[in-house]
Design a protein around this motif. Sequence first.
Motif, PDB file in Angstrom:
ATOM      1  N   PHE A 165       0.671  -1.058   0.082  1.00 45.63           N
ATOM      2  CA  PHE A 165      -0.246  -0.245  -0.271  1.00 45.63           C
ATOM      3  C   PHE A 165       1.079   1.145  -0.106  1.00 45.63           C
ATOM      4  O   PHE A 165       0.483   2.036  -0.191  1.00 45.63           O
ATOM      5  CB  PHE A 165      -0.868   0.266   1.171  1.00 45.63           C
ATOM      6  N   TYR A 166       1.590   1.279   1.062  1.00 47.35           N
ATOM      7  CA  TYR A 166       3.155   2.179   0.338  1.00 47.35           C
ATOM      8  C   TYR A 166       4.651   2.073   0.623  1.00 47.35           C
ATOM      9  O   TYR A 166       4.721   1.043  -0.009  1.00 47.35           O
ATOM     10  CB  TYR A 166       2.839   3.056   1.568  1.00 47.35           C
ATOM     11  N   LYS A 167       4.804   3.331  -0.214  1.00 45.27           N
ATOM     12  CA  LYS A 167       6.604   2.935  -0.565  1.00 45.27           C
ATOM     13  C   LYS A 167       7.517   3.088   1.037  1.00 45.27           C
ATOM     14  O   LYS A 167       6.728   4.332   1.210  1.00 45.27           O
ATOM     15  CB  LYS A 167       7.286   3.653  -1.233  1.00 45.27           C
ATOM     16  N   PHE A 168       7.846   2.305   0.866  1.00 37.59           N
ATOM     17  CA  PHE A 168       8.897   3.325   2.237  1.00 37.59           C
ATOM     18  C   PHE A 168      10.605   2.047   1.622  1.00 37.59           C
ATOM     19  O   PHE A 168      11.406   2.145   1.063  1.00 37.59           O
ATOM     20  CB  PHE A 168       9.173   1.655   3.454  1.00 37.59           C
ATOM     21  N   THR A 169      11.163   3.689   2.553  1.00 37.77           N
ATOM     22  CA  THR A 169      12.849   3.589   2.129  1.00 37.77           C
ATOM     23  C   THR A 169      13.967   4.071   3.630  1.00 37.77           C
ATOM     24  O   THR A 169      13.361   4.529   4.183  1.00 37.77           O
ATOM     25  CB  THR A 169      13.422   4.393   0.661  1.00 37.77           C
ATOM     26  N   PRO A 170      14.598   3.518   3.421  1.00 37.13           N
ATOM     27  CA  PRO A 170      15.663   3.721   5.032  1.00 37.13           C
ATOM     28  C   PRO A 170      15.368   4.966   4.827  1.00 37.13           C
ATOM     29  O   PRO A 170      15.719   5.999   4.072  1.00 37.13           O
ATOM     30  CB  PRO A 170      16.536   3.110   4.140  1.00 37.13           C
ATOM     31  N   TRP A 197       8.032   6.658   5.689  1.00 42.08           N
ATOM     32  CA  TRP A 197       6.864   5.654   4.648  1.00 42.08           C
ATOM     33  C   TRP A 197       6.127   6.930   3.983  1.00 42.08           C
ATOM     34  O   TRP A 197       6.204   8.173   4.143  1.00 42.08           O
ATOM     35  CB  TRP A 197       6.115   5.544   6.318  1.00 42.08           C
ATOM     36  N   LYS A 198       6.044   6.869   2.401  1.00 44.66           N
ATOM     37  CA  LYS A 198       5.650   7.895   1.833  1.00 44.66           C
ATOM     38  C   LYS A 198       4.323   8.004   2.070  1.00 44.66           C
ATOM     39  O   LYS A 198       3.044   6.798   0.539  1.00 44.66           O
ATOM     40  CB  LYS A 198       6.124   7.664   0.758  1.00 44.66           C
ATOM     41  N   LEU A 199       4.058   8.679   2.833  1.00 40.85           N
ATOM     42  CA  LEU A 199       1.967   8.920   3.285  1.00 40.85           C
ATOM     43  C   LEU A 199       1.732  10.044   2.167  1.00 40.85           C
ATOM     44  O   LEU A 199       0.418   9.626   2.137  1.00 40.85           O
ATOM     45  CB  LEU A 199       2.066   9.304   4.811  1.00 40.85           C
ATOM     46  N   ALA A 206      -0.315  13.152   9.276  1.00 42.82           N
ATOM     47  CA  ALA A 206       1.046  12.685   9.399  1.00 42.82           C
ATOM     48  C   ALA A 206       1.408  11.766  10.468  1.00 42.82           C
ATOM     49  O   ALA A 206       0.189  11.691  11.450  1.00 42.82           O
ATOM     50  CB  ALA A 206       2.354  13.783   9.969  1.00 42.82           C
ATOM     51  N   ASN A 207       2.183  10.391  10.249  1.00 44.61           N
ATOM     52  CA  ASN A 207       2.015   9.124  11.124  1.00 44.61           C
ATOM     53  C   ASN A 207       3.163   7.998  11.203  1.00 44.61           C
ATOM     54  O   ASN A 207       4.276   9.372  11.068  1.00 44.61           O
ATOM     55  CB  ASN A 207       0.858   8.526  10.973  1.00 44.61           C
ATOM     56  N   ALA A 208       3.692   8.292  12.636  1.00 40.64           N
ATOM     57  CA  ALA A 208       4.547   7.330  12.969  1.00 40.64           C
ATOM     58  C   ALA A 208       4.541   6.508  13.475  1.00 40.64           C
ATOM     59  O   ALA A 208       3.053   6.388  14.119  1.00 40.64           O
ATOM     60  CB  ALA A 208       5.038   8.824  13.727  1.00 40.64           C
ATOM     61  N   ALA A 209       5.273   5.236  13.640  1.00 39.98           N
ATOM     62  CA  ALA A 209       4.851   4.414  13.781  1.00 39.98           C
ATOM     63  C   ALA A 209       5.802   3.406  14.419  1.00 39.98           C
ATOM     64  O   ALA A 209       7.370   3.002  14.093  1.00 39.98           O
ATOM     65  CB  ALA A 209       4.150   2.599  13.800  1.00 39.98           C
ATOM     66  N   LEU A 210       5.986   2.331  15.538  1.00 40.30           N
ATOM     67  CA  LEU A 210       7.445   0.928  15.526  1.00 40.30           C
ATOM     68  C   LEU A 210       6.062  -0.049  15.075  1.00 40.30           C
ATOM     69  O   LEU A 210       5.286  -0.774  15.704  1.00 40.30           O
ATOM     70  CB  LEU A 210       7.041   0.946  17.560  1.00 40.30           C
ATOM     71  N   ARG A 217      11.302  -5.295  13.171  1.00 43.63           N
ATOM     72  CA  ARG A 217      11.321  -4.587  13.798  1.00 43.63           C
ATOM     73  C   ARG A 217      11.458  -3.350  13.327  1.00 43.63           C
ATOM     74  O   ARG A 217      13.001  -2.900  13.196  1.00 43.63           O
ATOM     75  CB  ARG A 217      12.155  -4.794  15.625  1.00 43.63           C
ATOM     76  N   ARG A 218      10.866  -1.788  13.177  1.00 44.24           N
ATOM     77  CA  ARG A 218      11.652  -0.899  12.824  1.00 44.24           C
ATOM     78  C   ARG A 218      10.670   0.252  12.913  1.00 44.24           C
ATOM     79  O   ARG A 218       9.281  -0.027  13.626  1.00 44.24           O
ATOM     80  CB  ARG A 218      11.222  -1.510  11.272  1.00 44.24           C
ATOM     81  N   ILE A 219      11.222   1.430  13.250  1.00 41.87           N
ATOM     82  CA  ILE A 219      10.330   2.585  12.976  1.00 41.87           C
ATOM     83  C   ILE A 219       9.968   3.310  12.016  1.00 41.87           C
ATOM     84  O   ILE A 219      11.181   3.608  10.869  1.00 41.87           O
ATOM     85  CB  ILE A 219      11.084   3.861  14.263  1.00 41.87           C
ATOM     86  N   ILE A 220       8.681   3.830  12.048  1.00 40.25           N
ATOM     87  CA  ILE A 220       7.700   4.596   9.724  1.00 40.25           C
ATOM     88  C   ILE A 220       7.772   5.355  10.519  1.00 40.25           C
ATOM     89  O   ILE A 220       6.835   5.633  11.871  1.00 40.25           O
ATOM     90  CB  ILE A 220       7.272   3.541   9.935  1.00 40.25           C
ATOM     91  N   LEU A 221       8.566   6.395   9.672  1.00 35.11           N
ATOM     92  CA  LEU A 221       8.231   8.303   9.833  1.00 35.11           C
ATOM     93  C   LEU A 221       7.176   8.564   8.739  1.00 35.11           C
ATOM     94  O   LEU A 221       8.189   8.801   7.509  1.00 35.11           O
ATOM     95  CB  LEU A 221       9.243   8.769  10.034  1.00 35.11           C
ATOM     96  N   ALA A 222       6.237   9.104   8.903  1.00 34.95           N
ATOM     97  CA  ALA A 222       5.503   9.336   7.149  1.00 34.95           C
ATOM     98  C   ALA A 222       6.700  10.570   6.906  1.00 34.95           C
ATOM     99  O   ALA A 222       7.049  11.756   7.562  1.00 34.95           O
ATOM    100  CB  ALA A 222       4.095   9.840   7.889  1.00 34.95           C
ATOM    101  N   ASP A 223       6.244  10.718   5.510  1.00 37.71           N
ATOM    102  CA  ASP A 223       7.919  11.584   4.597  1.00 37.71           C
ATOM    103  C   ASP A 223       6.647  12.787   5.054  1.00 37.71           C
ATOM    104  O   ASP A 223       7.272  13.746   4.574  1.00 37.71           O
ATOM    105  CB  ASP A 223       7.157  11.407   3.165  1.00 37.71           C
TER     106      ASP A 223
END
Length: 383
Positions: A165-170, A197-199, A206-210, A217-223
């Motif tokens: 559903f979404y693109k993720f890049t380090p 997280w290419k939201l 905006a959002n972020a999550a563990l 296990r990772r933290i995702i941070l919305a662009d």
Amino acid sequence: MADLASSEHRPDTSEARAYNRIRRRLSLADAVLGFALLLLLLATGWSQDLRDLALRLASAHYALALLVYVALLAVLAKLAGLGLDLYSFRLEHRYQLSNQKLGSWVWDEIKGMLVGLVLGGILAEAVYFILRQWPERWWLIAWGVFLALFVLFAQIAPVVLFPLFYKFTPLEDQELKDRLLRLSQRAGARVRGVYEWKLSEKSKKANAALVGLGRTRRIILADTLLAGYSADEIESILAHELGHHVHQHIPKSIVVEAGISLLGFWLAGRVLALSVARHWFASLDDFANLPLLLLVSSALSLLLMPAMNAYSRSKEREADRYALDATGRAAPFISSMNKLAEQNLAEREPAAWVEWLFHSHPAISKRIAAAENWEKRKASATD
Ligand SMILES: [Zn+2]
């Protein structure tokens, strides 16, 4: 008279109130619709008709027919809820919270349904196989298998499901990566990675999550967050997510989920046995009883929702405290909360009953007040 010493008070706009009220009514309508559909299928005997149709389509092959039945049920549920889904899509646009095009949304809905079908299909096949093999203790064995699948899906979700559903890049921002490394070193806990997280392709929120387990296990941070927040604010949000990691919130949730699902499977075992004793169904493994299993699990989830939300809010408070202690500053935390509330059109001060029933996070006004108290305590401790 206004108290000049107190912090700036920002009341909720009528827009935020209206938006959140509509969202609540939508989820309520969705729940009512779900229950109504299940009850209708059971009360009218349509579930048996659907089972017969599935058996015909699958040439009486049990496992295949079950899969067809699950698919028919999923399509029916989707059709029943289509109006609400579309309304929800338009609502986000009406409040300028979404930039997703209709075509992209339809594609997401289709993908979501297929994912649901695969996961639901695997679970249904496992449960009914166990039901046939061990009709006495099926609920206990099925619970064990459910738990194993639950852990597996929690582990693969960040690498298999979310990217659908979404693109993720380090994360590339070296300064932020260094800050996180310092935070983690101080905590003595390492998070495997931080991903952007290419939201923004779909949402203005905006959002972020563990997320994830073990190696995922990772933290995702919305662009959208990386674009609009200062480095200090992002650090405070990262620290909050790290707090979830340090306090082992994901494993703890799995343990709680295990307890609740054990209760759910036991209850399903009782209800299914009763339904056969009452001749509602010919046998336990008659999969026309699937709506009854879904009814038990939905009713239990609904009943436990306030307790689960209270548990979630306590974890959020713990992660907030961690963020304040780890960064040593309340100001970036408070300003990030204010920005998030504004950007996501959140209610800062929902009615007490609304927060109690529906909110997985404490009200923003309370999170800010807690940070201000933390600041005061810190100031008096260093005096
Ligand atoms: Zn959190």
